[in-house]
Design an enzyme around this catalytic site. Structure first.
Site, PDB file in Angstrom:
ATOM      1  N   GLU A 116       0.815  -1.209   0.000  1.00  0.00           N
ATOM      2  CA  GLU A 116       0.000   0.000   0.000  1.00  0.00           C
ATOM      3  C   GLU A 116       0.855   1.268   0.000  1.00  0.00           C
ATOM      4  O   GLU A 116       0.441   2.328   0.471  1.00  0.00           O
ATOM      5  CB  GLU A 116      -0.980  -0.042   1.173  1.00  0.00           C
ATOM      6  CG  GLU A 116      -2.211  -0.873   0.827  1.00  0.00           C
ATOM      7  CD  GLU A 116      -2.735  -1.719   1.978  1.00  0.00           C
ATOM      8  OE1 GLU A 116      -2.271  -1.563   3.114  1.00  0.00           O
ATOM      9  OE2 GLU A 116      -3.619  -2.552   1.715  1.00  0.00           O
ATOM     10  N   HIS A 135      -1.821   2.605   8.762  1.00  0.00           N
ATOM     11  CA  HIS A 135      -2.946   1.770   8.354  1.00  0.00           C
ATOM     12  C   HIS A 135      -2.999   0.544   9.255  1.00  0.00           C
ATOM     13  O   HIS A 135      -2.007  -0.177   9.401  1.00  0.00           O
ATOM     14  CB  HIS A 135      -2.782   1.325   6.896  1.00  0.00           C
ATOM     15  CG  HIS A 135      -3.761   0.273   6.470  1.00  0.00           C
ATOM     16  ND1 HIS A 135      -5.125   0.404   6.645  1.00  0.00           N
ATOM     17  CD2 HIS A 135      -3.577  -0.935   5.883  1.00  0.00           C
ATOM     18  CE1 HIS A 135      -5.736  -0.678   6.177  1.00  0.00           C
ATOM     19  NE2 HIS A 135      -4.816  -1.506   5.721  1.00  0.00           N
ATOM     20  N   HIS A 137      -5.732  -2.758  10.924  1.00  0.00           N
ATOM     21  CA  HIS A 137      -6.960  -3.536  10.792  1.00  0.00           C
ATOM     22  C   HIS A 137      -7.703  -3.505  12.134  1.00  0.00           C
ATOM     23  O   HIS A 137      -7.684  -4.465  12.894  1.00  0.00           O
ATOM     24  CB  HIS A 137      -6.634  -4.967  10.372  1.00  0.00           C
ATOM     25  CG  HIS A 137      -6.022  -5.069   9.024  1.00  0.00           C
ATOM     26  ND1 HIS A 137      -5.543  -6.259   8.496  1.00  0.00           N
ATOM     27  CD2 HIS A 137      -5.805  -4.130   8.066  1.00  0.00           C
ATOM     28  CE1 HIS A 137      -5.051  -6.046   7.283  1.00  0.00           C
ATOM     29  NE2 HIS A 137      -5.197  -4.766   7.007  1.00  0.00           N
ATOM     30  N   GLU A 165     -14.781  13.000  24.109  1.00  0.00           N
ATOM     31  CA  GLU A 165     -13.511  13.498  23.581  1.00  0.00           C
ATOM     32  C   GLU A 165     -13.411  13.397  22.059  1.00  0.00           C
ATOM     33  O   GLU A 165     -12.579  14.060  21.447  1.00  0.00           O
ATOM     34  CB  GLU A 165     -12.341  12.727  24.201  1.00  0.00           C
ATOM     35  CG  GLU A 165     -12.259  11.281  23.751  1.00  0.00           C
ATOM     36  CD  GLU A 165     -11.011  10.569  24.253  1.00  0.00           C
ATOM     37  OE1 GLU A 165     -11.048   9.338  24.278  1.00  0.00           O
ATOM     38  OE2 GLU A 165     -10.026  11.228  24.590  1.00  0.00           O
ATOM     39  N   HIS A 206     -12.020  -3.500   5.686  1.00  0.00           N
ATOM     40  CA  HIS A 206     -10.557  -3.641   5.607  1.00  0.00           C
ATOM     41  C   HIS A 206      -9.840  -2.983   6.769  1.00  0.00           C
ATOM     42  O   HIS A 206      -8.894  -3.539   7.304  1.00  0.00           O
ATOM     43  CB  HIS A 206     -10.062  -3.060   4.277  1.00  0.00           C
ATOM     44  CG  HIS A 206      -8.613  -3.294   4.001  1.00  0.00           C
ATOM     45  ND1 HIS A 206      -8.110  -3.464   2.731  1.00  0.00           N
ATOM     46  CD2 HIS A 206      -7.540  -3.374   4.811  1.00  0.00           C
ATOM     47  CE1 HIS A 206      -6.805  -3.651   2.788  1.00  0.00           C
ATOM     48  NE2 HIS A 206      -6.426  -3.596   4.048  1.00  0.00           N
TER      49      HIS A 206
END
Length: 270
Positions: A116, A135, A137, A165, A206
């Site tokens: 990616e 990134h 999961h 918050e 994803h």
């Protein structure tokens, strides 16, 4: 003194391990990139190998020309980064056009950059003030993409309501990308378009992308969104509706006291 002794590398390693301990990086899932500052490049320059071959990025990022990044490797496990950093992560340099890269340090046992990479670099290009793109999961965000409409407005509103918050931590809101094949240019373009407006983008079924100014802010942003998602998942498991919640006016009052600007499109009555 070595590359591993520097503060920015230790911060990178710690963040990989923190994500693993949260359960966000099963097998080789997830990736992290860090835009290296000029003074940090100077710290490690003597350890970098400038004779390695240039390889195409797969897109053009002229706004990042000649910059340096620390990036995780494809097929590498976050759980192993703390054990053997030189195997799982690397330092790369982009060429003067932002079209090619070369590995200057790391991935000593072979391997490629994260699949990616395009999404990371295109996000860095549109978010010049950040150093980290992350990134992961994230389990509960993942789950919500199966039951909530895949709309920025819905995800932002629902997750803001779960913890006071949240509008302070991610006041610009959250963007959502519908399911797309990961790793390609199409999803990178879609994500970077959202990142012009947000610091968080969810990939349906994803995971999530977050961008921040340092390791603590970036990890904290990911952690806050995922915790909010966890609260929503638990609430929905108890009953399908909310007996009481934080109202749009409550959010306006919060914004005033905490001196944040909340987009009007997310302050709506349901």
């Amino acid at each position: 003194m070595s590359v591993l002794d520097t503060k920015f590398v230790q911060g990178f390693i710690r963040m990989c391990n923190d994500g693993w301990e949260q359960g966000w990086h099963e097998r080789n899932g997830g990736n992290l990139s860090y835009r290296i500052k000029d003074e940090e490049v100077a710290e490690v320059k003597e350890f970098l190998h400038y004779d390695n071959e240039w390889k195409p990025i797969g897109t053009k990022v002229p706004g990042l020309a000649s910059e340096y990044f620390r990036v995780t490797g494809s097929g590498k496990y976050f759980r192993n980064v703390i054990i053997d950093p030189e195997d799982g992560i690397c330092i790369i340099e982009l060429d003067e056009k932002g079209e090619n890269y070369r590995i200057l340090w790391g991935l000593v046992n072979g391997g490629r950059l994260t699949s990616e990479l395009l999404s990371h670099l295109m996000n860095h290009e549109v978010k010049k003030g950040v150093t980290n793109v992350y990134h992961a999961h994230t389990t509960n965000v993942f789950a919500l993409t199966f039951v909530l409409p895949l709309e920025d407005k819905v995800f932002t509103g629902e997750l803001w309501e779960m913890a006071t918050e949240c509008p302070v931590v991610f006041p610009s809101g959250i963007g959502v990308v519908g399911w797309m094949v990961p790793g390609g240019r199409e999803i990178a373009v879609a994500t970077s378009a959202l990142m012009k407006e947000y610091d968080v983008a969810i990939w349906a079924h994803h995971g999530m992308f977050c961008a921040g100014e340092d390791f603590d802010l970036t990890f904290g942003l990911m952690h806050t969104v995922e915790k909010s998602a966890e609260i929503l998942v638990k609430m929905l498991s108890m009953r399908p509706d909310k007996r009481q919640t934080i109202s749009p006016q409550n959010f306006r009052d919060l914004a005033k006291d905490f001196k944040v600007t909340l987009p009007k499109k997310f302050l709506y009555d349901k």
